[in-house]
Design a protein around this motif. Structure first.
Motif, PDB file in Angstrom:
ATOM      1  N   LEU A   4      29.438  -9.435  38.351  1.00  7.20           N
ATOM      2  CA  LEU A   4      30.309  -8.397  37.779  1.00  7.20           C
ATOM      3  C   LEU A   4      30.248  -7.095  38.565  1.00  7.20           C
ATOM      4  N   ALA A   5      29.050  -6.738  39.039  1.00  7.15           N
ATOM      5  CA  ALA A   5      28.892  -5.470  39.769  1.00  7.15           C
ATOM      6  C   ALA A   5      27.625  -5.509  40.604  1.00  7.15           C
ATOM      7  N   ILE A   6      27.655  -4.777  41.704  1.00  6.04           N
ATOM      8  CA  ILE A   6      26.472  -4.566  42.546  1.00  6.04           C
ATOM      9  C   ILE A   6      26.310  -3.065  42.699  1.00  6.04           C
ATOM     10  N   ARG A   7      25.112  -2.574  42.404  1.00  8.82           N
ATOM     11  CA  ARG A   7      24.805  -1.155  42.587  1.00  8.82           C
ATOM     12  C   ARG A   7      23.539  -1.060  43.444  1.00  8.82           C
ATOM     13  N   LEU A   8      23.499  -0.065  44.298  1.00 10.11           N
ATOM     14  CA  LEU A   8      22.306   0.125  45.118  1.00 10.11           C
ATOM     15  C   LEU A   8      22.138   1.590  45.452  1.00 10.11           C
ATOM     16  N   LYS A   9      20.920   1.925  45.804  1.00 12.04           N
ATOM     17  CA  LYS A   9      20.621   3.313  46.182  1.00 12.04           C
ATOM     18  C   LYS A   9      19.588   3.320  47.296  1.00 12.04           C
ATOM     19  N   ASN A  10      19.905   4.037  48.366  1.00 10.04           N
ATOM     20  CA  ASN A  10      18.984   4.285  49.486  1.00 10.04           C
ATOM     21  C   ASN A  10      18.390   3.007  50.068  1.00 10.04           C
ATOM     22  N   LEU A  11      19.236   2.062  50.398  1.00 12.93           N
ATOM     23  CA  LEU A  11      18.772   0.842  51.048  1.00 12.93           C
ATOM     24  C   LEU A  11      19.344   0.769  52.457  1.00 12.93           C
ATOM     25  N   ALA A  12      18.474   0.549  53.427  1.00 10.13           N
ATOM     26  CA  ALA A  12      18.827   0.375  54.840  1.00 10.13           C
ATOM     27  C   ALA A  12      19.840   1.419  55.296  1.00 10.13           C
ATOM     28  N   SER A  13      21.028   0.987  55.717  1.00  7.93           N
ATOM     29  CA  SER A  13      21.995   1.931  56.284  1.00  7.93           C
ATOM     30  C   SER A  13      22.847   2.645  55.240  1.00  7.93           C
ATOM     31  N   LEU A  14      22.672   2.327  53.952  1.00  8.60           N
ATOM     32  CA  LEU A  14      23.491   2.950  52.910  1.00  8.60           C
ATOM     33  C   LEU A  14      22.705   4.013  52.146  1.00  8.60           C
ATOM     34  N   ALA A  15      23.043   5.266  52.380  1.00 14.01           N
ATOM     35  CA  ALA A  15      22.356   6.381  51.729  1.00 14.01           C
ATOM     36  C   ALA A  15      22.981   6.678  50.372  1.00 14.01           C
ATOM     37  N   GLY A  16      22.163   7.150  49.452  1.00 14.74           N
ATOM     38  CA  GLY A  16      22.662   7.535  48.140  1.00 14.74           C
ATOM     39  C   GLY A  16      23.043   6.333  47.297  1.00 14.74           C
ATOM     40  N   GLU A  17      23.706   6.605  46.163  1.00 18.04           N
ATOM     41  CA  GLU A  17      24.094   5.536  45.254  1.00 18.04           C
ATOM     42  C   GLU A  17      25.443   4.949  45.656  1.00 18.04           C
ATOM     43  N   GLN A  18      25.531   3.637  45.618  1.00 17.49           N
ATOM     44  CA  GLN A  18      26.755   2.907  45.955  1.00 17.49           C
ATOM     45  C   GLN A  18      27.063   1.942  44.820  1.00 17.49           C
ATOM     46  N   VAL A  19      28.325   1.797  44.467  1.00 16.54           N
ATOM     47  CA  VAL A  19      28.722   0.897  43.375  1.00 16.54           C
ATOM     48  C   VAL A  19      29.891   0.031  43.831  1.00 16.54           C
ATOM     49  N   ILE A  20      29.770  -1.265  43.609  1.00 19.80           N
ATOM     50  CA  ILE A  20      30.870  -2.205  43.818  1.00 19.80           C
ATOM     51  C   ILE A  20      31.095  -2.875  42.473  1.00 19.80           C
ATOM     52  N   ASP A  21      32.209  -2.553  41.837  1.00 17.12           N
ATOM     53  CA  ASP A  21      32.511  -3.059  40.504  1.00 17.12           C
ATOM     54  C   ASP A  21      33.636  -4.090  40.598  1.00 17.12           C
TER      55      ASP A  21
END
Length: 201
Positions: A4-21
């Motif tokens: 349904l959704a993927i959320r991540l924060k500060n992982l590898a090359s992606l800074a800050g919070e990211q949301v894929i809904d």
């Protein structure tokens, strides 16, 4: 199982919070979509986040030598340790996935890692995983790795190897399949999907 959704924060090359809904537009009505972008844009990090949240591991690091170490402050950490995915200069990070399990119930799986006192120079702490029933808002597993692993496999209906074959086909294996001669494709496809048993039968 449905993501349904993927959320991540500060992982590898992606800074800050990211949301894929996947329940919101434009993804909700898309029958098919692609993860594209230049090298280093974070494509593999999204897939890492998916695996981290569900299994606390990622296939990308599985083939790296466990004996090789890299410095981490005053300590050293194995190059295949998933905590290495915490972005440099960050005190904490997480990967979170909302999914519908095989029992048709929505769940949230979460993997998180922090540095001591969440300071960027703090000692890297042990990562933690949790599983939440989104319907009842009940925490089903937290902290005990064995308990989480058993429960997540029950809710997904897949273990990491099966998930990798069925959902997350490794880039290198897919590339080998595309470049194979016609007579080799069947054998490779059996290996990738673990269906060799049917040929033997």
């Amino acid at each position: 199982m449905k993501i349904l959704a993927i959320r991540l924060k500060n992982l590898a090359s992606l800074a800050g919070e990211q949301v894929i809904d996947f329940t919101a537009e434009p993804l909700a009505s898309a029958g098919l979509f692609a993860i594209t972008g230049p090298t280093g844009a974070g494509k593999s990090t999204i897939l890492d986040a998916l695996c981290l949240a569900l299994f606390g591991k990622t296939p990308r690091l599985a083939s790296i030598n466990a004996l090789t170490k890299v410095p981490d402050g005053e300590d050293e950490i194995g190059t295949n340790d998933v905590r290495n995915l915490l972005r440099r200069g960050c005190g904490s990070g997480y990967a979170e996935v909302d999914f519908v399990g095989v029992d048709r119930t929505p769940y949230r799986a979460r993997w998180e890692v922090k540095r001591a006192r969440e300071k960027i120079n703090g000692r890297l702490q042990t990562s933690n995983q949790s599983l939440l029933d989104l319907d009842s808002n009940q925490l089903l597993a937290s902290g005990k790795k064995g308990e989480f692993e058993e429960l997540i496999q029950l809710k997904l209906g897949l273990n990491l190897a099966q998930f990798t074959r069925a959902v997350l086909l490794a880039q290198s294996e897919f590339s080998a399949f595309l470049k194979a001669r016609d007579d080799e494709r069947g054998t490779l496809l059996e290996k990738l999907t673990d269906t060799g048993l049917y040929s033997r039968l």
